[in-house]
Design an enzyme around this catalytic site. Structure first.
Site, PDB file in Angstrom:
ATOM      1  N   HIS A 157      63.506  42.194  95.399  1.00 17.20           N
ATOM      2  CA  HIS A 157      62.039  42.243  95.292  1.00 17.20           C
ATOM      3  C   HIS A 157      61.374  42.669  96.597  1.00 17.20           C
ATOM      4  O   HIS A 157      60.199  42.987  96.609  1.00 17.20           O
ATOM      5  CB  HIS A 157      61.502  40.864  94.877  1.00 17.20           C
ATOM      6  CG  HIS A 157      61.816  40.532  93.449  1.00 17.20           C
ATOM      7  ND1 HIS A 157      60.892  40.666  92.437  1.00 17.20           N
ATOM      8  CD2 HIS A 157      62.955  40.110  92.857  1.00 17.20           C
ATOM      9  CE1 HIS A 157      61.448  40.319  91.294  1.00 17.20           C
ATOM     10  NE2 HIS A 157      62.707  39.976  91.516  1.00 17.20           N
ATOM     11  N   ASP A 365      55.868  45.427 102.696  1.00 20.77           N
ATOM     12  CA  ASP A 365      55.908  44.671 101.442  1.00 20.77           C
ATOM     13  C   ASP A 365      56.780  45.417 100.450  1.00 20.77           C
ATOM     14  O   ASP A 365      56.674  46.652 100.356  1.00 20.77           O
ATOM     15  CB  ASP A 365      54.475  44.542 100.876  1.00 20.77           C
ATOM     16  CG  ASP A 365      54.211  43.198 100.225  1.00 20.77           C
ATOM     17  OD1 ASP A 365      55.167  42.596  99.712  1.00 20.77           O
ATOM     18  OD2 ASP A 365      53.046  42.761 100.225  1.00 20.77           O
TER      19      ASP A 365
HETATM   20  P1  ADQ Z   1      55.187  38.084  97.119  1.00 19.11           P
HETATM   21  O1  ADQ Z   1      55.535  38.266  98.541  1.00 19.11           O
HETATM   22  O2  ADQ Z   1      54.890  36.707  96.708  1.00 19.11           O
HETATM   23  O3  ADQ Z   1      56.287  38.662  96.148  1.00 19.11           O
HETATM   24  P2  ADQ Z   1      53.015  39.755  95.804  1.00 19.11           P
HETATM   25  O4  ADQ Z   1      53.645  40.934  95.208  1.00 19.11           O
HETATM   26  O5  ADQ Z   1      51.702  40.051  96.417  1.00 19.11           O
HETATM   27  O6  ADQ Z   1      53.857  39.037  96.942  1.00 19.11           O
HETATM   28  O7  ADQ Z   1      52.827  38.707  94.666  1.00 19.11           O
HETATM   29  C1  ADQ Z   1      52.069  37.559  94.862  1.00 19.11           C
HETATM   30  C2  ADQ Z   1      51.693  36.965  93.517  1.00 19.11           C
HETATM   31  O8  ADQ Z   1      51.210  35.660  93.767  1.00 19.11           O
HETATM   32  C3  ADQ Z   1      50.613  37.764  92.817  1.00 19.11           C
HETATM   33  O9  ADQ Z   1      50.852  37.805  91.451  1.00 19.11           O
HETATM   34  C4  ADQ Z   1      49.345  36.961  93.156  1.00 19.11           C
HETATM   35  O10 ADQ Z   1      48.359  37.005  92.156  1.00 19.11           O
HETATM   36  C5  ADQ Z   1      49.890  35.557  93.298  1.00 19.11           C
HETATM   37  N1  ADQ Z   1      49.079  34.831  94.276  1.00 19.11           N
HETATM   38  C6  ADQ Z   1      48.889  35.103  95.569  1.00 19.11           C
HETATM   39  N2  ADQ Z   1      47.998  34.248  96.107  1.00 19.11           N
HETATM   40  C7  ADQ Z   1      47.624  33.415  95.131  1.00 19.11           C
HETATM   41  C8  ADQ Z   1      46.725  32.319  95.026  1.00 19.11           C
HETATM   42  N3  ADQ Z   1      45.981  31.904  96.044  1.00 19.11           N
HETATM   43  N4  ADQ Z   1      46.611  31.707  93.852  1.00 19.11           N
HETATM   44  C9  ADQ Z   1      47.344  32.112  92.801  1.00 19.11           C
HETATM   45  N5  ADQ Z   1      48.180  33.142  92.822  1.00 19.11           N
HETATM   46  C10 ADQ Z   1      48.335  33.788  93.968  1.00 19.11           C
HETATM   47  C11 ADQ Z   1      57.585  39.330  96.277  1.00 19.11           C
HETATM   48  C12 ADQ Z   1      57.586  40.548  97.209  1.00 19.11           C
HETATM   49  C13 ADQ Z   1      56.536  41.548  96.768  1.00 19.11           C
HETATM   50  C14 ADQ Z   1      56.761  41.946  95.296  1.00 19.11           C
HETATM   51  C15 ADQ Z   1      56.894  40.697  94.430  1.00 19.11           C
HETATM   52  C16 ADQ Z   1      57.305  41.062  92.985  1.00 19.11           C
HETATM   53  O11 ADQ Z   1      57.363  40.137  98.558  1.00 19.11           O
HETATM   54  O12 ADQ Z   1      56.580  42.703  97.586  1.00 19.11           O
HETATM   55  O13 ADQ Z   1      55.665  42.707  94.845  1.00 19.11           O
HETATM   56  O14 ADQ Z   1      57.880  39.827  94.948  1.00 19.11           O
HETATM   57  O15 ADQ Z   1      58.473  41.797  92.928  1.00 19.11           O
END
Ligand code: ADQ
Length: 468
Positions: A157, A365
């Site tokens: 991921h 990311d």
């Molecule tokens: P993450 O590093 O966690 O994921 P991201 O892709 O931005 O990063 O996903 C975060 C998720 O958490 C989003 O669905 C977002 O809505 C949710 N989220 C963030 N802050 C929140 C809050 N305050 N309340 C509720 N929900 C919140 C890892 C990798 C990424 C990759 C994903 C998926 O680091 O690059 O995109 O996996 O493969």
């Protein structure tokens, strides 16, 4: 139809809240496992004394969840140690933050072995196994050692850095080459897949059939890009509904007509939060006419607080917020609203739609789903503008966003100004293009695409490579 066995570090057994807190990816994986009468295996999230660690099996809505506890030593060495203090920074190109310890590496290998041992008890010969993320790189090797010849795929991921960087990891061959025990290794982008291919070719002289098929002894390993998406239409529906909610209406009322810029990230150094706040500061310095007219809402739940760098980062971000608010704020206007709590998907969707721009500026990311969720939530008639780091995997699909270099706060600040004053026609044009790209890669089909590539015959794989 073969049974699908998904393995990930954490397993989220559904709680009583009807899934309101589950992320989009989790929901999509769950429905994919259900369609394939599958099983989900991994850590329960509990840390227990060695004598009390338990393996539990729960059936829920057509899915079998099998979870196992970790001991305190497992948690420290495997999870906090090698996975989060070593692999997470390295794979995010942060050699400077990586802390190598042989003990953590042994703990990491030991837990992967324990996971394989537990799985060994439940696997059937025709199960198709799908392993997720950097915690479990050596799992396929541990399963092969136990005689399992099943199809096993791996999806990373987070980013996969260039070999020039990866080779700085002590004993990297032992770890990285264990990926060749998988039949398919999937990445978020072609760039990540290229980096792995270069590692295999240049560092390991591994023979290959084509640029995405390598021959590792008796095995063949395929490489592919499977960018994670979001439920585009579902998010839009959620956002439309949430706009009418008391919660979003209250937030809008509190803005008193000001424009809102939104950022939503876990508290992590890869997300570039401090530089982002500095960019907002540069913007305020350069744009006096926006003083009192814009509020930047940053929603950032804490994560991994027991790792030193995270606690330090939290302190420095707090200081930056205080400095900006202290310097520019007025009794009636707080420039940055900084909040450390999670929100439901529906509340987030509403907040995205209520924002004129999103600041998504990670230093690195794998993908970044917030960028995609923001786009999906917008009103197509009056859409907000996505400001996106060129170093997020999402930037490869989101070429119509305002792409920025997160290391350059001044230019990010200029992009904030550009986003806030962008004419409606241009906003619509960029948004239409973004939605077209995202809708074509909806998360609904992600599982099917991965498993189809994993189970293709060599001929089908070669044909799909030729067509690509
Ligand atoms: P993450 O590093 O966690 O994921 P991201 O892709 O931005 O990063 O996903 C975060 C998720 O958490 C989003 O669905 C977002 O809505 C949710 N989220 C963030 N802050 C929140 C809050 N305050 N309340 C509720 N929900 C919140 C890892 C990798 C990424 C990759 C994903 C998926 O680091 O690059 O995109 O996996 O493969």
């Amino acid at each position: 139809m073969a049974r699908i066995v998904v393995v990930s570090n954490r397993v989220s057994v559904p709680s009583g809240d009807g899934g309101a807190r589950a992320g989009g990816l989790e929901v999509a994986l769950r429905s994919f496992i259900k369609r394939n009468q599958g099983l989900w295996f991994g850590w329960s999230g509990k840390v227990a004394p060695k004598s009390d660690t338990a393996v539990r099996s729960v059936e829920h809505n057509g899915i079998t969840y099998i979870t196992t506890d970790l001991t305190r030593a497992d948690y420290q060495e495997y999870y906090n140690g090698f996975a989060n203090r070593m692999l997470w920074p390295i794979l995010h190109y942060r050699l400077d933050l990586a802390e190598f310890s042989s003990r953590d590496l042994s703990g990491y290998m030991r837990v992967n072995d324990q996971f394989a041992e537990q799985l060994h008890k439940v696997l059937q010969p025709d199960d198709v196994i799908w392993v997720h993320d950097y915690h479990l790189i050596p799992l396929a090797r541990a399963l092969r050692e136990r005689g399992h010849e099943n199809r096993i795929g791996f999806f990373l991921h987070i980013p996969f850095p260039p070999p020039e960087l990866l080779t700085a990891v002590p004993k990297h061959e032992r770890l990285i080459l264990s990926l060749c025990h998988y039949d398919l290794v999937g990445f978020q982008t072609e760039r990540d897949a290229d980096n792995f291919a270069r590692y295999l070719s240049n560092e390991c002289n591994m023979p290959r059939r084509d640029d995405r098929t390598f021959i590792a002894g008796q095995r063949t390993v395929r490489l592919g890009a499977f960018p994670v998406g979001v439920e585009t239409a579902e998010f839009n529906r959620l956002a439309r509904r949430a706009m009418k909610s008391e919660f979003v209406q209250e937030v809008l009322a509190s803005l008193s007509g000001r424009a809102q810029i939104i950022g939503v990230d876990r508290l992590d150094y890869s997300k570039g939060l401090r530089l982002r706040m500095e960019a907002f500061e540069r913007f305020l310095e350069a744009s006096k006419h926006w003083h009192g007219g814009v509020t930047y809402l940053q929603i950032t739940p804490r994560s991994r607080s027991d790792i030193r760098e995270y606690a330090e980062m939290e302190r420095r971000i707090g200081e930056t917020v205080g400095r900006v608010n202290g310097h520019f704020g007025e009794a009636s206007w707080t420039p940055i609203r900084y909040i450390n709590r999670p929100y439901s998907r529906s509340a987030l969707a509403g907040l995205y739609r209520a924002s004129r721009a999103a600041l998504v500026t990670p230093l690195r990311d794998g993908m970044n789903l917030v960028a995609k969720e923001f786009v999906a939530s917008q009103d197509p008639e009056d859409p907000g503008v996505l400001i996106l780091s060129r170093f997020a995997g999402a930037a490869l699909e989101c070429q119509s966003a305002l792409l920025v270099n997160p290391y350059d706060p001044e230019s990010v600040g200029a992009s904030i100004g550009q986003a806030l004053s962008m004419p409606l026609d241009e906003r619509r044009g960029r948004h239409d293009e973004l939605v077209r790209v995202l809708a074509a890669n909806d998360i609904k089909y992600w599982g099917e695409r991965f498993i189809a590539s994993l189970t293709q015959s060599p001929g089908e794989w070669a044909a799909s490579r030729a067509a690509a």
